[in-house]
Design a protein around this motif. Sequence first.
Motif, PDB file in Angstrom:
ATOM      1  N   SER A  71       0.872  -1.120   0.052  1.00 37.80           N
ATOM      2  CA  SER A  71       0.134  -0.024   0.003  1.00 37.80           C
ATOM      3  C   SER A  71       1.005   1.239  -0.160  1.00 37.80           C
ATOM      4  O   SER A  71       0.558   2.199  -0.697  1.00 37.80           O
ATOM      5  CB  SER A  71      -1.215   0.023   1.184  1.00 37.80           C
ATOM      6  N   THR A 168      -4.197   1.801  -3.514  1.00 34.81           N
ATOM      7  CA  THR A 168      -3.555   2.180  -2.076  1.00 34.81           C
ATOM      8  C   THR A 168      -4.721   1.755  -1.246  1.00 34.81           C
ATOM      9  O   THR A 168      -4.675   1.316  -0.018  1.00 34.81           O
ATOM     10  CB  THR A 168      -3.365   3.571  -1.969  1.00 34.81           C
ATOM     11  N   LEU A 171      -5.213  -2.131  -1.050  1.00 34.67           N
ATOM     12  CA  LEU A 171      -4.146  -2.808  -0.437  1.00 34.67           C
ATOM     13  C   LEU A 171      -4.046  -2.370   1.171  1.00 34.67           C
ATOM     14  O   LEU A 171      -3.890  -3.115   2.081  1.00 34.67           O
ATOM     15  CB  LEU A 171      -2.815  -2.370  -1.090  1.00 34.67           C
ATOM     16  N   GLY A 172      -4.602  -1.118   1.365  1.00 37.39           N
ATOM     17  CA  GLY A 172      -4.646  -0.476   2.780  1.00 37.39           C
ATOM     18  C   GLY A 172      -5.674  -1.340   3.384  1.00 37.39           C
ATOM     19  O   GLY A 172      -5.749  -1.449   4.796  1.00 37.39           O
ATOM     20  N   ARG A 188       3.028   3.216   6.372  1.00 34.34           N
ATOM     21  CA  ARG A 188       3.156   3.394   5.005  1.00 34.34           C
ATOM     22  C   ARG A 188       3.747   4.530   4.640  1.00 34.34           C
ATOM     23  O   ARG A 188       4.673   4.766   3.655  1.00 34.34           O
ATOM     24  CB  ARG A 188       1.612   3.693   4.365  1.00 34.34           C
TER      25      ARG A 188
END
Length: 232
Positions: A71, A168, A171-172, A188
């Motif tokens: 991410s 992002t 994935l986050g 991150r």
Amino acid sequence: MWILAAALSALFAGLTAVLAKAGVASTSSTVATALRTVVVAAGAWGIAALTGTASGTASIDGTSALFLVLSGLATGASWLCYFAALSRGDVSRVAPIDKLSTVLAIILALILLGEPVSVWGAAGIIAITAGTLLMVEPSDLSGLPRALRGGGSWLTFALASALFAALTSILGKVGISGVDPTLGTAVRTLVVLAMAWVIVGAQGRLGEVRSIPGRELAFIVASGAATCASWL
């Protein structure tokens, strides 16, 4: 109270774009991103310390750590593309395209995570997309195929920024399933920080840091501070 906080978040996010544009008048977009990330990382870890979540770093499991790193890489790619787009195009055109990340994130969540989209949600996606296209010059849209083939245009970088920003989010989402969101964001930012400076070094631009005009450096730092304020 939450409405005020949300409004302030939007205000500072808007300031981020304007300040970033001013910061790349003559400074390389890559160098500007790397410097800005120093401020953002400091702010993110400061927020984590204030909320008492920074101490949970050691308890992050391997899977969460992997997706947080991925991410972070997507975030770094998005920021690099965003600054590159701002250095080539107007904020009023770059920002709307970048916000297509909302639409892309919803679509990717539907495909990859199986998250449902209601009829109203689908209507919202269409409305956001249509509104974004109305804010872009017709000549930019007609030149999109050529821009995608040739690369290097503000539109190409803005679209790439939106795509990486959407990744992002996906994935986050996986990475913070067992991690405090504030801590996950802080982790991150370290990935973004490392990625940005590695790219600056690979491009041979480390020496440019010392020659940045003071006014542009101030805008770059202020842009990072605005991002932190928006998150907070």
